[in-house]
Design a protein around this motif. Structure first.
Motif, PDB file in Angstrom:
ATOM      1  N   GLU A 131      -5.117  45.734 -13.731  1.00 60.36           N
ATOM      2  CA  GLU A 131      -3.668  45.774 -13.941  1.00 60.36           C
ATOM      3  C   GLU A 131      -3.273  44.994 -15.185  1.00 60.36           C
ATOM      4  OE1 GLU A 131      -4.134  45.608  -9.359  1.00 60.36           O
ATOM      5  OE2 GLU A 131      -4.994  44.506 -11.018  1.00 60.36           O
ATOM      6  N   LEU A 132      -4.046  43.966 -15.500  1.00 57.38           N
ATOM      7  CA  LEU A 132      -3.709  43.072 -16.607  1.00 57.38           C
ATOM      8  C   LEU A 132      -3.845  43.749 -17.962  1.00 57.38           C
ATOM      9  CD1 LEU A 132      -2.896  40.244 -17.468  1.00 57.38           C
ATOM     10  CD2 LEU A 132      -5.288  39.556 -17.308  1.00 57.38           C
ATOM     11  N   GLU A 133      -4.880  44.552 -18.120  1.00 57.47           N
ATOM     12  CA  GLU A 133      -5.068  45.167 -19.435  1.00 57.47           C
ATOM     13  C   GLU A 133      -3.875  46.046 -19.842  1.00 57.47           C
ATOM     14  OE1 GLU A 133      -8.583  46.566 -22.171  1.00 57.47           O
ATOM     15  OE2 GLU A 133      -8.471  47.755 -20.356  1.00 57.47           O
ATOM     16  N   PRO A 134      -3.395  46.961 -18.984  1.00 56.89           N
ATOM     17  CA  PRO A 134      -2.247  47.769 -19.416  1.00 56.89           C
ATOM     18  C   PRO A 134      -0.921  46.996 -19.427  1.00 56.89           C
ATOM     19  CG  PRO A 134      -2.940  48.451 -17.230  1.00 56.89           C
ATOM     20  CD  PRO A 134      -3.947  47.449 -17.723  1.00 56.89           C
ATOM     21  N   ALA A 135      -0.735  46.052 -18.506  1.00 51.93           N
ATOM     22  CA  ALA A 135       0.541  45.341 -18.390  1.00 51.93           C
ATOM     23  C   ALA A 135       0.643  44.159 -19.343  1.00 51.93           C
ATOM     24  CB  ALA A 135       0.738  44.865 -16.955  1.00 51.93           C
ATOM     25  N   GLY A 136      -0.477  43.569 -19.700  1.00 55.88           N
ATOM     26  CA  GLY A 136      -0.448  42.385 -20.547  1.00 55.88           C
ATOM     27  C   GLY A 136       0.267  41.229 -19.859  1.00 55.88           C
ATOM     28  N   LEU A 137       0.921  40.419 -20.659  1.00 56.19           N
ATOM     29  CA  LEU A 137       1.566  39.221 -20.124  1.00 56.19           C
ATOM     30  C   LEU A 137       2.809  39.524 -19.289  1.00 56.19           C
ATOM     31  CD1 LEU A 137       1.192  36.805 -23.169  1.00 56.19           C
ATOM     32  CD2 LEU A 137      -0.338  37.127 -21.217  1.00 56.19           C
ATOM     33  N   GLU A 138       3.165  40.796 -19.173  1.00 56.40           N
ATOM     34  CA  GLU A 138       4.265  41.192 -18.284  1.00 56.40           C
ATOM     35  C   GLU A 138       3.848  41.096 -16.816  1.00 56.40           C
ATOM     36  OE1 GLU A 138       7.388  41.898 -19.275  1.00 56.40           O
ATOM     37  OE2 GLU A 138       6.794  41.565 -21.355  1.00 56.40           O
ATOM     38  N   LEU A 139       2.545  41.128 -16.556  1.00 56.01           N
ATOM     39  CA  LEU A 139       2.045  41.016 -15.184  1.00 56.01           C
ATOM     40  C   LEU A 139       2.322  39.606 -14.674  1.00 56.01           C
ATOM     41  CD1 LEU A 139       0.396  42.620 -13.023  1.00 56.01           C
ATOM     42  CD2 LEU A 139      -1.619  41.454 -13.901  1.00 56.01           C
ATOM     43  N   GLU A 140       2.707  39.513 -13.406  1.00 57.01           N
ATOM     44  CA  GLU A 140       3.006  38.201 -12.828  1.00 57.01           C
ATOM     45  C   GLU A 140       1.732  37.346 -12.777  1.00 57.01           C
ATOM     46  OE1 GLU A 140       4.838  36.188  -8.788  1.00 57.01           O
ATOM     47  OE2 GLU A 140       5.008  38.343  -9.082  1.00 57.01           O
ATOM     48  N   ALA A 141       1.815  36.159 -13.327  1.00 59.18           N
ATOM     49  CA  ALA A 141       0.679  35.237 -13.371  1.00 59.18           C
ATOM     50  C   ALA A 141       0.644  34.384 -12.106  1.00 59.18           C
ATOM     51  CB  ALA A 141       0.801  34.331 -14.596  1.00 59.18           C
ATOM     52  N   CYS A 142      -0.552  33.860 -11.771  1.00 59.02           N
ATOM     53  CA  CYS A 142      -0.613  32.947 -10.617  1.00 59.02           C
ATOM     54  C   CYS A 142      -0.064  31.578 -10.994  1.00 59.02           C
ATOM     55  CB  CYS A 142      -2.000  32.864  -9.989  1.00 59.02           C
ATOM     56  SG  CYS A 142      -3.402  32.723 -11.029  1.00 59.02           S
ATOM     57  N   CYS A 143      -0.055  31.243 -12.276  1.00 56.90           N
ATOM     58  CA  CYS A 143       0.661  30.054 -12.717  1.00 56.90           C
ATOM     59  C   CYS A 143       0.922  30.134 -14.217  1.00 56.90           C
ATOM     60  CB  CYS A 143      -0.028  28.759 -12.317  1.00 56.90           C
ATOM     61  SG  CYS A 143      -1.631  28.485 -13.002  1.00 56.90           S
ATOM     62  N   LEU A 144       1.926  29.385 -14.639  1.00 60.04           N
ATOM     63  CA  LEU A 144       2.348  29.356 -16.035  1.00 60.04           C
ATOM     64  C   LEU A 144       2.300  27.927 -16.544  1.00 60.04           C
ATOM     65  CD1 LEU A 144       5.494  31.647 -15.681  1.00 60.04           C
ATOM     66  CD2 LEU A 144       3.284  32.300 -16.669  1.00 60.04           C
ATOM     67  N   GLY A 145       1.751  27.746 -17.723  1.00 59.85           N
ATOM     68  CA  GLY A 145       1.671  26.413 -18.326  1.00 59.85           C
ATOM     69  C   GLY A 145       0.369  25.725 -17.989  1.00 59.85           C
ATOM     70  N   LEU A 146      -0.084  24.867 -18.896  1.00 59.88           N
ATOM     71  CA  LEU A 146      -1.364  24.183 -18.697  1.00 59.88           C
ATOM     72  C   LEU A 146      -1.307  23.129 -17.598  1.00 59.88           C
ATOM     73  CD1 LEU A 146      -2.736  23.873 -22.334  1.00 59.88           C
ATOM     74  CD2 LEU A 146      -3.385  25.496 -20.554  1.00 59.88           C
ATOM     75  N   ASP A 147      -0.163  22.490 -17.409  1.00 62.34           N
ATOM     76  CA  ASP A 147      -0.052  21.517 -16.318  1.00 62.34           C
ATOM     77  C   ASP A 147      -0.201  22.214 -14.963  1.00 62.34           C
ATOM     78  OD1 ASP A 147       0.285  19.255 -17.955  1.00 62.34           O
ATOM     79  OD2 ASP A 147       2.442  19.617 -18.113  1.00 62.34           O
ATOM     80  N   ALA A 148       0.425  23.374 -14.824  1.00 60.60           N
ATOM     81  CA  ALA A 148       0.302  24.142 -13.577  1.00 60.60           C
ATOM     82  C   ALA A 148      -1.134  24.625 -13.382  1.00 60.60           C
ATOM     83  CB  ALA A 148       1.266  25.321 -13.590  1.00 60.60           C
ATOM     84  N   CYS A 149      -1.797  25.011 -14.464  1.00 62.26           N
ATOM     85  CA  CYS A 149      -3.207  25.428 -14.376  1.00 62.26           C
ATOM     86  C   CYS A 149      -4.073  24.276 -13.893  1.00 62.26           C
ATOM     87  CB  CYS A 149      -3.712  25.924 -15.726  1.00 62.26           C
ATOM     88  SG  CYS A 149      -3.016  27.495 -16.244  1.00 62.26           S
ATOM     89  N   ASN A 150      -3.798  23.083 -14.396  1.00 58.17           N
ATOM     90  CA  ASN A 150      -4.560  21.919 -13.972  1.00 58.17           C
ATOM     91  C   ASN A 150      -4.453  21.725 -12.466  1.00 58.17           C
ATOM     92  OD1 ASN A 150      -6.007  19.402 -14.130  1.00 58.17           O
ATOM     93  ND2 ASN A 150      -4.050  18.356 -14.047  1.00 58.17           N
ATOM     94  N   LEU A 151      -3.247  21.751 -11.931  1.00 64.21           N
ATOM     95  CA  LEU A 151      -3.055  21.587 -10.485  1.00 64.21           C
ATOM     96  C   LEU A 151      -3.743  22.707  -9.713  1.00 64.21           C
ATOM     97  CD1 LEU A 151       0.689  20.492 -10.401  1.00 64.21           C
ATOM     98  CD2 LEU A 151      -1.331  19.060 -10.012  1.00 64.21           C
ATOM     99  N   PHE A 152      -3.637  23.915 -10.217  1.00 63.80           N
ATOM    100  CA  PHE A 152      -4.261  25.067  -9.563  1.00 63.80           C
ATOM    101  C   PHE A 152      -5.784  24.880  -9.489  1.00 63.80           C
ATOM    102  CE2 PHE A 152      -6.147  29.273  -9.556  1.00 63.80           C
ATOM    103  CZ  PHE A 152      -5.409  29.935  -8.588  1.00 63.80           C
ATOM    104  N   PHE A 153      -6.400  24.542 -10.616  1.00 63.68           N
ATOM    105  CA  PHE A 153      -7.859  24.373 -10.650  1.00 63.68           C
ATOM    106  C   PHE A 153      -8.315  23.196  -9.798  1.00 63.68           C
ATOM    107  CE2 PHE A 153      -7.859  26.560 -15.032  1.00 63.68           C
ATOM    108  CZ  PHE A 153      -8.158  27.780 -14.472  1.00 63.68           C
ATOM    109  N   GLU A 154      -7.546  22.123  -9.799  1.00 69.36           N
ATOM    110  CA  GLU A 154      -7.913  20.949  -8.983  1.00 69.36           C
ATOM    111  C   GLU A 154      -7.909  21.283  -7.501  1.00 69.36           C
ATOM    112  OE1 GLU A 154      -5.491  17.545  -9.812  1.00 69.36           O
ATOM    113  OE2 GLU A 154      -6.342  17.270 -11.814  1.00 69.36           O
ATOM    114  N   LYS A 155      -7.029  22.171  -7.053  1.00 65.65           N
ATOM    115  CA  LYS A 155      -6.889  22.486  -5.626  1.00 65.65           C
ATOM    116  C   LYS A 155      -7.823  23.607  -5.159  1.00 65.65           C
ATOM    117  CE  LYS A 155      -2.191  20.823  -5.300  1.00 65.65           C
ATOM    118  NZ  LYS A 155      -0.799  21.143  -4.998  1.00 65.65           N
ATOM    119  N   LEU A 156      -8.511  24.270  -6.081  1.00 67.71           N
ATOM    120  CA  LEU A 156      -9.420  25.345  -5.668  1.00 67.71           C
ATOM    121  C   LEU A 156     -10.480  24.817  -4.697  1.00 67.71           C
ATOM    122  CD1 LEU A 156     -10.192  27.332  -8.929  1.00 67.71           C
ATOM    123  CD2 LEU A 156      -9.012  28.174  -6.919  1.00 67.71           C
ATOM    124  N   GLY A 157     -10.666  25.519  -3.615  1.00 68.02           N
ATOM    125  CA  GLY A 157     -11.711  25.157  -2.658  1.00 68.02           C
ATOM    126  C   GLY A 157     -11.385  23.984  -1.758  1.00 68.02           C
ATOM    127  N   ALA A 158     -10.205  23.378  -1.953  1.00 67.99           N
ATOM    128  CA  ALA A 158      -9.834  22.200  -1.145  1.00 67.99           C
ATOM    129  C   ALA A 158      -9.283  22.633   0.203  1.00 67.99           C
ATOM    130  CB  ALA A 158      -8.830  21.356  -1.890  1.00 67.99           C
TER     131      ALA A 158
END
Length: 125
Positions: free
Chosen positions: A98-125
């Motif tokens: 879905e991402l290739e045709p939609a590009g950045l219009e596709l809803e992301a699981c998070c936006l911004g590097l701070d949000a990515c940090n929290l997301f990655f830290e919580k993986l598997g917890a």
């Protein structure tokens, strides 16, 4: 320095608790750029993409990797468009079709590097 290397440096600076290994692999086409490991002992991969607009391009090998490995794989995209309200978008690898045709219009699981940090830290917890 290439755009993806700059993105990696930004990500690394914002994710101090994640251990990152850059993957430079010619033996496995399509292998994502990064192998991450968080404090919960969870491994995951991240494909880095930088775009001037909203479209993202993937090689057939990158698509095949994410289709074959839908869990614990992610795509982090940065747009260099100065008008963008959010420059950093994180997607699950399982949505690459879905991402290739939609590009950045596709809803992301998070936006911004701070949000990515929290997301990655919580993986598997």
């Amino acid at each position: 320095m290439g755009a993806e290397v700059k993105l990696y440096k930004k990500l690394k600076a914002k994710t101090p608790k994640i251990i990152w290994n850059r993957v430079e692999n010619l033996a496995i086409p399509g292998m994502p750029d990064l192998l991450g490991y968080n404090t919960s002992g969870h491994f995951f991969t991240v494909e880095l993409k930088v775009t001037k607009g909203k479209k993202l391009k993937f090689s057939p090998h990158q698509i095949a990797f994410h289709v074959t490995h839908p869990n614990n794989t992610f795509i982090l995209a940065e747009t260099l468009d100065p008008r963008a309200s959010n420059r950093f978008h994180l997607y699950r690898g399982s949505c690459i079709m879905e991402l290739e045709p939609a590009g950045l219009e596709l809803e992301a699981c998070c936006l911004g590097l701070d949000a990515c940090n929290l997301f990655f830290e919580k993986l598997g917890a």
